[in-house]
Design a protein around this motif. Sequence first.
Motif, short mmCIF file in Angstrom:
data_model
loop_
_atom_site.label_atom_id
_atom_site.label_comp_id
_atom_site.label_asym_id
_atom_site.label_seq_id
_atom_site.Cartn_x
_atom_site.Cartn_y
_atom_site.Cartn_z
N PHE A 51 1.95 5.80 5.83
CA PHE A 51 2.64 5.71 7.12
C PHE A 51 2.17 6.83 8.04
O PHE A 51 2.83 7.87 8.14
CB PHE A 51 4.16 5.80 6.91
CG PHE A 51 4.72 4.76 5.96
CD1 PHE A 51 4.96 3.47 6.39
CD2 PHE A 51 4.99 5.09 4.63
CE1 PHE A 51 5.47 2.51 5.53
CE2 PHE A 51 5.49 4.16 3.76
CZ PHE A 51 5.74 2.85 4.20
N PRO A 52 1.04 6.65 8.68
CA PRO A 52 0.46 7.72 9.52
C PRO A 52 1.42 8.26 10.58
O PRO A 52 1.37 9.45 10.90
CB PRO A 52 -0.74 7.02 10.16
CG PRO A 52 -1.11 5.94 9.20
CD PRO A 52 0.19 5.45 8.64
N LEU A 108 3.94 15.27 3.33
CA LEU A 108 3.47 14.56 4.52
C LEU A 108 2.11 13.92 4.28
O LEU A 108 1.82 12.83 4.78
CB LEU A 108 3.39 15.52 5.71
CG LEU A 108 4.73 15.96 6.32
CD1 LEU A 108 4.49 16.99 7.43
CD2 LEU A 108 5.50 14.77 6.87
N LYS A 109 1.28 14.58 3.48
CA LYS A 109 -0.03 14.03 3.15
C LYS A 109 0.10 12.73 2.36
O LYS A 109 -0.56 11.73 2.65
CB LYS A 109 -0.82 15.06 2.33
CG LYS A 109 -2.18 14.59 1.83
CD LYS A 109 -3.19 14.48 2.94
CE LYS A 109 -4.57 14.16 2.40
NZ LYS A 109 -5.58 14.04 3.47
N MET A 112 1.71 4.75 -3.61
CA MET A 112 1.25 5.81 -2.70
C MET A 112 0.28 6.75 -3.40
O MET A 112 -0.62 7.31 -2.78
CB MET A 112 2.45 6.60 -2.16
CG MET A 112 3.30 5.84 -1.17
SD MET A 112 4.58 6.91 -0.46
CE MET A 112 5.37 5.78 0.67
N LEU A 113 0.49 6.94 -4.70
CA LEU A 113 -0.42 7.72 -5.53
C LEU A 113 -0.90 6.85 -6.68
O LEU A 113 -0.19 5.91 -7.10
CB LEU A 113 0.29 8.96 -6.09
CG LEU A 113 0.66 10.06 -5.09
CD1 LEU A 113 1.54 11.11 -5.78
CD2 LEU A 113 -0.59 10.72 -4.51
N MET A 161 1.24 -0.62 -0.10
CA MET A 161 1.04 0.79 0.26
C MET A 161 -0.43 1.18 0.07
O MET A 161 -1.11 0.67 -0.81
CB MET A 161 1.91 1.68 -0.64
CG MET A 161 3.41 1.47 -0.49
SD MET A 161 4.02 2.02 1.09
CE MET A 161 5.77 1.66 0.89
N LYS A 162 -0.88 2.09 0.90
CA LYS A 162 -2.24 2.59 0.78
C LYS A 162 -2.26 3.76 -0.20
O LYS A 162 -1.56 4.74 0.00
CB LYS A 162 -2.75 3.03 2.15
CG LYS A 162 -4.21 3.45 2.17
CD LYS A 162 -4.62 3.85 3.57
CE LYS A 162 -6.06 4.33 3.60
NZ LYS A 162 -6.46 4.77 4.96
#
Length: 273
Positions: free
Chosen positions: A84-85, A77-78, A30-31, A1-2
């Motif tokens: 996952f753009p 969403l952010k 993700m965070l 994950m980015k």
Amino acid sequence: MKTLENQTLLYDEDCPLCQTYTTGFIKTGMLDKNGKKPFANLTDEEHSFVDFKRASNEIALVDNKNKTVLYGIDSLLKVIGNSFPWIEKVGNVPPVKYFLKKLYSFISYNRKVIIPNKKANDTVLQCVPSFNYKYRIIYIIFALLLTALTLYNYSKLIPNLPIGNFSRELIIAFGQIVFQSMFLLKLGSRTLLNYTGNLMTVSLAGSILLTPVLLLNQFINIPEIIILAWFAITALLMFIEHFRRIKILELSTALSFTWVIYRVIVLLVILNF
């Protein structure tokens, strides 16, 4: 994950759902490790740019570098869109975003009746959503319909019961609200709707417990004794949960017994008419 760095979600630590998905964001990367913080730990500096009231209703994502804030669906969403753009892109399509915002509000404004918690000391900063009559009434109607539908289908599994219909179960479920409300009229509309929300959550929980039997019966013929026994166990668990919630709400425990009395009266009426 980015990983979305230098961003912190201010979550409601008394909300198990909020705890679960914020922890999930960190565990999946993700965070970063500082990506979540209890709303109660809001700093004086954050007080200067975080909309306190809005953050109580919609989870806030704080950009620690730029001192900006996103709320609710935009914040989720952010976070998700960073990895996952395409999800963020779809989520921002106007009709989809409108639906997501309404769904988020439906859950957020009712989260304290879905999973209630005891009142904390007045000195503790709490993430308590604003009382919203519209979403509370929508929740109650939703729970009423789902409960009536489940009970109608379950009653068809019990041959010894008089043949019923969806309307009967809906009237019975609504009658429970009216019956219980008679003992709360002096406490005001908010207390009444808070209790009713909890009452219908208990009914929803009962519906969820009955659903596996309904599904399993589509494939095998379940003996009536098991169907009745499961219903009795479900009713007992519902009573226990109702009693627990009454104590959290600091209402009279007599409400749990009037809840039972109403059900007994309804059963006698069904069996004799």
